[in-house]
Design a protein around this motif. Structure first.
Motif, mmCIF file in Angstrom:
data_model
loop_
_atom_site.group_PDB
_atom_site.id
_atom_site.type_symbol
_atom_site.label_atom_id
_atom_site.label_comp_id
_atom_site.label_asym_id
_atom_site.label_seq_id
_atom_site.Cartn_x
_atom_site.Cartn_y
_atom_site.Cartn_z
ATOM 1 N N VAL A 1 -4.902 42.290 131.184
ATOM 2 C CA VAL A 1 -5.001 41.390 132.433
ATOM 3 C C VAL A 1 -5.433 40.298 131.716
ATOM 4 O O VAL A 1 -4.578 39.125 132.996
ATOM 5 N N ASP A 2 -6.029 39.997 130.997
ATOM 6 C CA ASP A 2 -6.765 38.882 130.698
ATOM 7 C C ASP A 2 -5.635 37.928 130.163
ATOM 8 O O ASP A 2 -5.774 36.653 130.803
ATOM 9 N N LEU A 3 -4.482 38.297 129.525
ATOM 10 C CA LEU A 3 -3.285 37.568 128.801
ATOM 11 C C LEU A 3 -2.956 37.403 129.833
ATOM 12 O O LEU A 3 -2.040 36.002 130.163
ATOM 13 N N ALA A 4 -2.457 38.447 131.169
ATOM 14 C CA ALA A 4 -1.308 38.031 132.149
ATOM 15 C C ALA A 4 -1.988 36.963 132.797
ATOM 16 O O ALA A 4 -1.028 36.282 133.724
ATOM 17 N N ILE A 5 -3.509 36.454 133.143
ATOM 18 C CA ILE A 5 -3.831 35.902 133.900
ATOM 19 C C ILE A 5 -3.619 34.624 133.257
ATOM 20 O O ILE A 5 -3.447 33.712 134.159
ATOM 21 N N ALA A 6 -3.309 34.334 132.271
ATOM 22 C CA ALA A 6 -2.904 33.050 131.303
ATOM 23 C C ALA A 6 -1.647 32.496 131.694
ATOM 24 O O ALA A 6 -1.584 31.480 131.757
ATOM 25 N N VAL A 7 -0.820 34.130 131.338
ATOM 26 C CA VAL A 7 0.340 33.859 131.536
ATOM 27 C C VAL A 7 0.975 32.808 132.914
ATOM 28 O O VAL A 7 1.856 31.893 133.177
ATOM 29 N N ALA A 8 0.496 33.518 133.683
ATOM 30 C CA ALA A 8 0.372 33.605 135.902
ATOM 31 C C ALA A 8 0.064 31.876 135.467
ATOM 32 O O ALA A 8 0.616 31.125 136.221
ATOM 33 N N GLY A 9 -0.786 31.593 134.978
ATOM 34 C CA GLY A 9 -1.375 29.975 135.195
ATOM 35 C C GLY A 9 -0.038 29.347 134.347
ATOM 36 O O GLY A 9 -0.306 28.010 135.782
ATOM 37 N N ILE A 10 0.110 29.049 133.579
ATOM 38 C CA ILE A 10 1.417 28.390 132.378
ATOM 39 C C ILE A 10 2.589 28.161 133.798
ATOM 40 O O ILE A 10 2.751 27.647 133.632
ATOM 41 N N VAL A 11 3.285 29.904 134.659
ATOM 42 C CA VAL A 11 4.457 29.319 134.890
ATOM 43 C C VAL A 11 3.643 28.645 136.399
ATOM 44 O O VAL A 11 4.824 28.254 136.659
ATOM 45 N N LEU A 12 2.957 29.426 136.965
ATOM 46 C CA LEU A 12 2.780 28.753 138.019
ATOM 47 C C LEU A 12 2.569 26.889 137.965
ATOM 48 O O LEU A 12 2.623 26.408 138.974
ATOM 49 N N THR A 13 2.061 26.223 137.358
ATOM 50 C CA THR A 13 1.576 24.987 137.017
ATOM 51 C C THR A 13 3.576 24.237 137.494
ATOM 52 O O THR A 13 2.615 23.437 138.198
ATOM 53 N N PRO A 14 4.554 24.529 137.466
ATOM 54 C CA PRO A 14 5.431 23.464 137.678
ATOM 55 C C PRO A 14 5.465 23.601 139.540
ATOM 56 O O PRO A 14 5.687 23.084 139.903
ATOM 57 N N LEU A 15 5.221 24.706 139.468
ATOM 58 C CA LEU A 15 5.081 24.567 141.159
ATOM 59 C C LEU A 15 4.342 24.283 142.318
ATOM 60 O O LEU A 15 4.280 24.107 143.773
ATOM 61 N N VAL A 16 2.927 24.019 141.139
ATOM 62 C CA VAL A 16 1.953 22.646 142.004
ATOM 63 C C VAL A 16 1.291 21.660 141.868
ATOM 64 O O VAL A 16 0.895 20.799 142.209
ATOM 65 N N VAL A 17 2.096 21.235 140.673
ATOM 66 C CA VAL A 17 1.847 19.701 140.547
ATOM 67 C C VAL A 17 3.500 18.989 140.623
ATOM 68 O O VAL A 17 4.153 19.775 140.454
ATOM 69 N N THR A 18 3.101 17.855 140.306
ATOM 70 C CA THR A 18 4.846 16.438 140.412
ATOM 71 C C THR A 18 4.834 16.302 139.685
ATOM 72 O O THR A 18 4.910 17.339 137.826
ATOM 73 N N ASP A 19 6.028 16.312 138.802
ATOM 74 C CA ASP A 19 7.503 16.038 137.711
ATOM 75 C C ASP A 19 6.488 14.925 136.797
ATOM 76 O O ASP A 19 6.353 15.057 136.276
ATOM 77 N N HIS A 20 6.293 14.166 137.800
ATOM 78 C CA HIS A 20 5.555 12.713 136.283
ATOM 79 C C HIS A 20 4.079 13.987 135.911
ATOM 80 O O HIS A 20 3.875 13.148 134.645
ATOM 81 N N HIS A 21 3.589 14.895 136.633
ATOM 82 C CA HIS A 21 2.723 15.360 135.996
ATOM 83 C C HIS A 21 3.367 16.161 134.772
ATOM 84 O O HIS A 21 2.561 16.250 134.007
ATOM 85 N N ILE A 22 4.895 16.796 134.896
ATOM 86 C CA ILE A 22 4.698 17.292 133.401
ATOM 87 C C ILE A 22 5.677 16.578 132.453
ATOM 88 O O ILE A 22 5.139 17.246 131.401
ATOM 89 N N ASP A 23 5.871 15.424 133.024
ATOM 90 C CA ASP A 23 7.088 15.213 132.544
ATOM 91 C C ASP A 23 6.040 13.774 131.314
ATOM 92 O O ASP A 23 6.349 13.740 130.368
ATOM 93 N N SER A 24 4.572 13.866 131.741
ATOM 94 C CA SER A 24 4.025 13.117 131.024
ATOM 95 C C SER A 24 3.081 14.348 130.549
ATOM 96 O O SER A 24 2.197 13.226 128.779
ATOM 97 N N GLY A 25 2.986 14.882 130.512
ATOM 98 C CA GLY A 25 2.310 15.708 129.155
ATOM 99 C C GLY A 25 1.368 16.731 129.494
ATOM 100 O O GLY A 25 0.301 16.972 129.024
ATOM 101 N N GLY A 26 0.845 16.516 131.014
ATOM 102 C CA GLY A 26 0.144 16.928 131.602
ATOM 103 C C GLY A 26 -0.380 18.333 131.456
ATOM 104 O O GLY A 26 0.194 19.255 131.062
ATOM 105 N N SER A 27 -2.001 18.464 131.381
ATOM 106 C CA SER A 27 -2.201 19.522 131.635
ATOM 107 C C SER A 27 -1.910 21.131 132.663
ATOM 108 O O SER A 27 -1.387 20.804 133.221
ATOM 109 N N THR A 28 -1.320 22.702 132.229
ATOM 110 C CA THR A 28 -1.462 23.676 132.344
ATOM 111 C C THR A 28 -2.773 23.868 133.188
ATOM 112 O O THR A 28 -3.725 22.943 133.099
ATOM 113 N N LEU A 29 -1.928 24.723 133.917
ATOM 114 C CA LEU A 29 -3.473 24.981 134.815
ATOM 115 C C LEU A 29 -4.554 26.095 134.087
ATOM 116 O O LEU A 29 -5.921 24.911 133.901
#
Length: 408
Positions: free
Chosen positions: A79-107
């Motif tokens: 469950v702990d690993l699933a929460i971590a992976v879910a946060g990583i996968v959710l990141t593109p849905l909640v941040v701007t493209d600039h955040h991802i392109d600039s190497g911003g951190s995941t959730l």
């Protein structure tokens, strides 16, 4: 007086669990802080807030789960690993493209590494490698392409977790070894104390009974003889020490808390060498003295057993032909290339030509039970028996058997 038993618990991994507990709390706060400072880069902050609420509640509520290996169950790790992976996968849905392109951190940011490290501490490097794989895949999915910084972070987590898992495995093996050394040291001290007590009481009484029985004669002499045999047996037991034990971890959460498992009764493993001394000790008695080296005398199992049987055959000849009151001595010599066992008695000796005559009559005790056994081992048996001066049998066996017994 009752003795106080002190149980020593050694766990080199316990500090790692405490460090992991602190790491999870600090990285949770760090992830929330990053979100607060980069709030403008989130297109859907509501989803991010909901995730951080879940992350904080989960982290704080499961702090007892990362206190030791027993509490950190497989279900919790999944469950702990699933929460971590879910946060990583959710990141593109909640941040701007600039955040991802600039190497911003995941959730979850570096909180994810805590999940992987829990796998490493719990199960070693194999579990760490298993947990790192879905994290690596999730990071690549989040970024959309294998960027340099993403690959760098993935490899860093992979290598670090596997290295920590390997260190944990080595530490566990080391603490078992240390626990066994401490147990052996304690057993040795106790054996020495018992030997002193026995020597000052029981052995002296048995020796006195033997001497007085010999003086009184009759039934007392028989009682003295039995006391002498028990004295020799007890001395052999005390000098031989305690039965060796193996130590195996019973519960990794308790560190080096161990239980006793008896080794092979013959002093070695099925395929490993045997200590010849253990096979010859039963022959010692009031009339048979055993002189042996202080260190083990290892031989291949077939060779050790055949040599001990040849010694037994030689002693049988002493009891049968040297007289009721004859004494015998067994001397064990451990040479670099061979083992030499000498059996000597103080009997009348063997008349010249008697062995040849015995073979002609079909009595093959010396020919087969002694010389035949040694010949099969690639060794030799020499018999010296001057009339009236006792008999000496010298048995030689190479440490690497070349005969039939060594090929079994």
């Amino acid at each position: 007086m009752a003795k106080q038993v002190r149980v020593m618990r050694m766990s080199v991994e316990q500090p790692l669990w405490r460090a992991l507990t602190g790491y999870r709390v600090l990285t949770m706060l760090y992830a929330v802080g990053l979100f607060a400072t980069a709030y403008d880069e989130y297109d859907r902050p509501g989803i991010a807030i909901a995730y951080y609420v879940v992350l904080c509640v989960w982290t704080l509520a499961t702090l007892p789960r990362v206190q030791n290996a027993a509490a950190c169950t497989k279900r919790f790790l999944a469950v702990d690993l699933a929460i971590a992976v879910a946060g990583i996968v959710l990141t593109p849905l909640v941040v701007t493209d600039h955040h991802i392109d600039s190497g911003g951190s995941t959730l979850p940011s570096i909180w994810t590494a805590g999940s992987v490290l829990a796998f490493a501490i719990k199960g070693g490097w194999r579990w760490a490698a298993l947990a790192s794989t879905p994290v690596a895949v999730a990071n690549l999915i989040e970024r959309g392409h294998p960027a340099r910084d993403t690959v760098h972070n993935v490899i860093l987590v992979w290598v670090a977790s596997i290295a920590i898992g390997y260190v944990v495995e080595v530490a566990r093996a080391s603490e078992r070894t240390l626990a066994r050394a401490l147990e052996i040291e304690a057993a040795t001290r106790e054996r020495e104390r018992l030997a002193r007590d026995i020597h000052d009481s029981v052995l002296q009484v048995l020796a006195m009974v033997q001497r007085r029985g010999a003086v009184l004669g009759g039934e007392a002499a028989e009682l003295g003889r039995m006391a002498g045999e028990q004295e020799v047996a007890l001395r052999t037991l005390v000098s031989g020490g305690l039965t060796s034990v193996s130590r195996v971890s019973d519960d990794v959460t308790q560190g080096a808390v161990v239980h006793v498992v008896d080794d092979e009764p013959d002093g070695g493993s099925v395929d490993g060498p045997l200590d010849l001394r253990a096979l010859l000790t039963p022959y010692a008695s009031a009339k048979v003295s055993l002189v042996e080296p202080g260190a083990p005398v290892p031989l291949p199992p077939p060779a050790a057993r055949e040599l001990a049987a040849a010694v037994g055959a030689a002693l049988d000849n002493v009891h049968r032909h040297a007289g009721e009151h004859a004494r015998a001595w067994i001397l064990v010599e451990d040479e670099p290339d061979e083992v030499i066992v000498t059996v000597r008695d103080d009997g009348p000796g063997i008349p010249e030509g008697r062995l040849v005559q015995a073979e002609g009559e079909g009595r093959l005790g010396v020919a087969q039970s002694i010389r035949g056994r040694l010949r099969d081992l690639g060794g030799s048996a020499e018999l010296i028996s001057p009339p009236g001066q006792g008999t000496e049998v010298e048995l030689k066996v190479p440490k690497v058997s070349r005969g039939k017994a060594g090929q079994r």
